[in-house]
Design an enzyme around this catalytic site. Sequence first.
Site, PDB file in Angstrom:
ATOM      1  CE  LYS A   1      -6.734  -0.121   6.290  1.00  0.00           C
ATOM      2  NZ  LYS A   1      -8.229   0.273   5.118  1.00  0.00           N
TER       3      LYS A   1
ATOM      4  CD  GLN B   1      -6.237  -4.064   4.223  1.00  0.00           C
ATOM      5  OE1 GLN B   1      -7.680  -4.794   4.039  1.00  0.00           O
ATOM      6  NE2 GLN B   1      -6.235  -2.557   3.590  1.00  0.00           N
TER       7      GLN B   1
ATOM      8  CG  HIS C   1      -1.354   1.048   1.686  1.00  0.00           C
ATOM      9  ND1 HIS C   1      -1.900   2.355   1.734  1.00  0.00           N
ATOM     10  CD2 HIS C   1      -2.852   1.231   1.161  1.00  0.00           C
ATOM     11  CE1 HIS C   1      -3.227   2.911   2.136  1.00  0.00           C
ATOM     12  NE2 HIS C   1      -3.902   2.323   1.783  1.00  0.00           N
TER      13      HIS C   1
ATOM     14  CG  ASP D   1       0.175  -2.326   5.666  1.00  0.00           C
ATOM     15  OD1 ASP D   1      -0.373  -2.527   7.469  1.00  0.00           O
ATOM     16  OD2 ASP D   1       0.178  -2.115   4.973  1.00  0.00           O
TER      17      ASP D   1
ATOM     18  CB  CYS E   1      -4.136   3.569  -1.299  1.00  0.00           C
ATOM     19  SG  CYS E   1      -5.034   5.125  -1.084  1.00  0.00           S
TER      20      CYS E   1
END
Lengths: 147, 418
Positions: free
Chosen positions: B238, B215, B135, B212, B376
């Site tokens: 999220k 997700q 991302h 990261d 993104c």
Amino acid sequence: MSTLSDLYQETIVDHSKRPRNRGTLAHATHSAEGHNPLCGDRLTLQLEIDNGRVANVAFQGQGCAISTASASLMTDAVKGKTPEEAEQIFAKFHSLLTEDKLPAPDLGKLAVFSGVREYPMRVKCATLAWHTLHAALQNEHKPVSTE
Amino acid sequence: MSSVRAEVIEAPAGFDVDRIREDFPILRELVHGKPLVYLDNAATTQKPQAVIDALVDYYTHYNANVHRAVHLLSTRATEACDRAREKARKFMHARSTNEIIFVRGATQGLNLVAQSFGRANLKAGDEVLVSGLEHHSNIVPWQMLCLEKGAHLKVVHIDDSGVIPLADFEAALTERTKVVALAHVSNALGTVNPIAYMTELAHRVGAKVVVDGAQAVPHMPVDVRALDVDFYAFSGHKLFGPTGIGVLYGKQALLDAMPPFEGGGDMIRSVTFEKTEYNTLPYKFEAGTPDIAGIIGLGAAIDYVNQIGLDRIAAYEAELLKYATHVVQQLPGVRILGQAPEKASVISFVLEDIHPHDIGTFLDQLGIAVRTGHHCAQPVMDRFQVAATTRASFAFYNTVAEVDALVAGIRKVQEFFA
């Protein structure tokens, strides 16, 4: 689904599938690139201005049905016009998309975009070609963005 | 809703999606007069009543600043934040709450690592390795850092299925690699990276690993100690929590040695005009009044997810994804981007001759929310030579019936543009 047919009027679907003036010009005098960062659409516009009028115009690029049809109908609309007249059409087209008013009577075929007003996220799709035209007329060589 | 077609997938024992849906008031909303089919969970997730109640409860009964006053409300707010930090620690399996920094979201967490750890430890000629499926939030902070330091941003590209070839990854690591920045799960494609193995390889050359996890945390149990990563960031929104709050995990020894990220209140022990002594962890990295309601809401979201169980969530979503992939693949002219064997609940696809934006507008009119665009992750789009995709991303409250609604909607779009 009636609202969707308001957005995707027959003329828009037709021009999105069979865009007019798509290609490149051998003797372009003005050109610009447009970019819609929201969806990644890119558009290259070339103009041949002769005797103070748009003698020829062509575009290239990939976009959604609204942006492709808008580029196609824009190129048809500005052919033979002076840069000032083209800018005036852009101004009227812009108010058609953003203001709750009846379309200016002389917008002709461009009035089919009146449904876009109900879809604020799609206004940029319909104006990308026009912003690019504006940049080309200014002969701005840096790419324009709808943002 | 799910009962109609529930038989086509095997839900894990004790997992009742209809019952779960009742916890999310927004799922009863109508959109353009149609029941909401929310398939944009990779962008943000919906909030269960328990999270909404926690926010209302704080603002109604004990709104006060934290770590400041001796009065009762401040004590209650401070204790609630401390409890939420402990929940986050346990959720990540971190050793200590000193390793749990509250940030605005994954983006700020990654920027914190780049600006604090990166600026203190990188020099000209060093390398930062990122993957081709990141991302923008795990690319741009490193680009900025490399520009400032004269370091190199190296990329390990993905293959046609959306997977990082591990041999390429290993070959890209050198003794100059100082930081490896990786998504645990790709937001654009759903690819799950084998973080534990990649971390082991990165550590062999002495690089630090920054993950990261935005997700990943909503879809699978995450154990930062088992992964042995150095930093791990995620966003509360999220994970069915509020926007504006997230967590950065960092190994304590690294965080201790790092300079503060921002200056202000809360991050100091004592201030004179001559010298400031910084506070201990985790407060050293939390300048200013934090998002107190957000922290409390995130704690409630973690409780909610734990109560369902991430193992059961993962099992249900795997079944739903398998079903959705199967039915989407049947559509004429469809191409699914990202076919990694290890995948979380995302289907990113393009249709021949129909632009994602037109698909998105059509589906919206049917009450179906999907994301269209570059997500993104423009380098991922470039890799597959598309400008944009349509992305349906699932959460545990999505159903087989909703997948069917999506597919029926896409067929209508195809009929219209045929």
